[in-house]
Design an enzyme around this catalytic site. Structure first.
Site, mmCIF file in Angstrom:
data_model
loop_
_atom_site.group_PDB
_atom_site.id
_atom_site.type_symbol
_atom_site.label_atom_id
_atom_site.label_comp_id
_atom_site.label_asym_id
_atom_site.label_seq_id
_atom_site.Cartn_x
_atom_site.Cartn_y
_atom_site.Cartn_z
ATOM 1 N N ASP A 9 0.868 -1.169 0.000
ATOM 2 C CA ASP A 9 0.000 0.000 0.000
ATOM 3 C C ASP A 9 0.911 1.228 0.000
ATOM 4 O OD1 ASP A 9 -2.363 1.601 0.371
ATOM 5 O OD2 ASP A 9 -1.830 1.748 2.490
ATOM 6 N N LEU A 10 0.359 2.407 -0.263
ATOM 7 C CA LEU A 10 1.186 3.616 -0.298
ATOM 8 C C LEU A 10 0.998 4.466 0.954
ATOM 9 C CD1 LEU A 10 3.180 5.333 -1.997
ATOM 10 C CD2 LEU A 10 1.182 6.509 -2.937
ATOM 11 N N ASP A 11 -0.174 5.068 1.100
ATOM 12 C CA ASP A 11 -0.422 5.987 2.221
ATOM 13 C C ASP A 11 -0.454 5.239 3.549
ATOM 14 O OD1 ASP A 11 -1.073 8.671 0.867
ATOM 15 O OD2 ASP A 11 -2.330 7.259 -0.229
ATOM 16 N N THR A 106 -2.326 0.977 -4.488
ATOM 17 C CA THR A 106 -2.974 2.023 -3.704
ATOM 18 C C THR A 106 -4.401 2.277 -4.167
ATOM 19 O OG1 THR A 106 -2.845 4.368 -3.071
ATOM 20 C CG2 THR A 106 -1.988 3.793 -5.242
ATOM 21 N N SER A 107 -5.219 2.766 -3.260
ATOM 22 C CA SER A 107 -6.586 3.162 -3.606
ATOM 23 C C SER A 107 -6.623 4.568 -4.167
ATOM 24 C CB SER A 107 -7.490 3.073 -2.359
ATOM 25 O OG SER A 107 -7.601 1.742 -1.925
ATOM 26 N N LYS A 138 -10.438 -1.883 -2.272
ATOM 27 C CA LYS A 138 -10.274 -2.512 -0.966
ATOM 28 C C LYS A 138 -11.487 -2.157 -0.094
ATOM 29 C CE LYS A 138 -5.314 -1.475 -1.384
ATOM 30 N NZ LYS A 138 -4.194 -0.697 -0.814
ATOM 31 N N ASP A 163 -1.594 -0.749 6.176
ATOM 32 C CA ASP A 163 -1.887 -0.136 7.474
ATOM 33 C C ASP A 163 -3.379 -0.028 7.749
ATOM 34 O OD1 ASP A 163 -2.366 3.343 7.183
ATOM 35 O OD2 ASP A 163 -2.209 1.967 5.486
#
Length: 219
Positions: A9-11, A106-107, A138, A163
């Site tokens: 994931d990114l953020d 990522t979303s 997600k 996360d």
């Protein structure tokens, strides 16, 4: 267990963008008479358009798309305070040195994800999955299944690093081992993740001649 690839994931996982997220979504909530707490408790880990459809249920799709464009522009332009999570640079450098494939899943949309990725100074992944690439966000496993597929791997051969509750569930549903980064204690199915860490510094990788790797935590 041995694995072949990473799906990040990114953020909140590779990039600490929380201040920017809070600013943008709090401002959006204010425009619509919603408290920041109400908005922020819902949005994390989900595609922005899905969150907007949730809060704007019953409104015309044109209005929702207009709000999405407004929010996307704001989030892409505001990268103040965005920085890499502790251990992110070292971990990604290790993966590249060991020729271990990895993807960002990522979303976020392309403008927002690429702006935050650039602000954090992270290397470019071989595969970069964004909201534009998926139909089901997600917690549906589709994003991680697609990320694994584009790496030429099965999801079960990958470690998902996440996360947010929605992302952790997506990784588990995809059949991957999951590293939960700084998760809240009340995250559903947290007992099913393989590792829990505060940041990426404890992750330790050893690759064998077959291309597989083992993942352990530094003592």
């Amino acid at each position: 267990m041995k694995y072949r690839g990473f799906l990040f994931d990114l953020d909140g996982t590779l990039v600490d963008s929380l201040p920017a997220v809070v600013r943008a979504w709090s401002l959006w909530g204010e425009r619509h008479g919603l408290s920041a707490e109400t908005v922020l408790n819902y949005i994390h880990g989900k595609p922005a358009i899905n969150s907007l459809r949730h809060f704007m249920a019953g409104q015309p799709e044109e209005a929702i798309q207009a709000e999405f464009r407004w929010l996307e522009r704001l989030e892409a332009e505001d990268t103040q305070g965005v920085q890499a999570i502790a251990g992110a640079h070292a971990l990604l450098a290790t993966l590249n040195e060991l020729s271990i494939p990895w993807a960002i899943v990522t979303s976020g949309s392309v403008p927002v994800a690429h702006a935050r990725h650039k602000a954090a100074g992270l290397p470019m992944p071989a595969v970069f999955i964004t909201a534009e690439n998926i139909k089901l966000g997600k917690p549906n496993p589709e994003p991680y299944l697609l990320g694994a597929q584009r790496l030429g791997l099965k999801a079960a051969e990958c470690v998902v690093v996440e996360d947010a509750p929605a992302g952790i569930i997506a990784g588990l549903e995809a059949g991957s081992a999951v590293v939960a980064v700084n998760p809240h204690g009340d995250v559903p199915r947290l007992d099913e993740v393989t590792w829990r860490v505060d940041n990426l510094e404890p992750l330790q990788i050893a690759r064998d001649a077959s291309g597989c790797f083992t993942l352990t935590l530094k003592a």
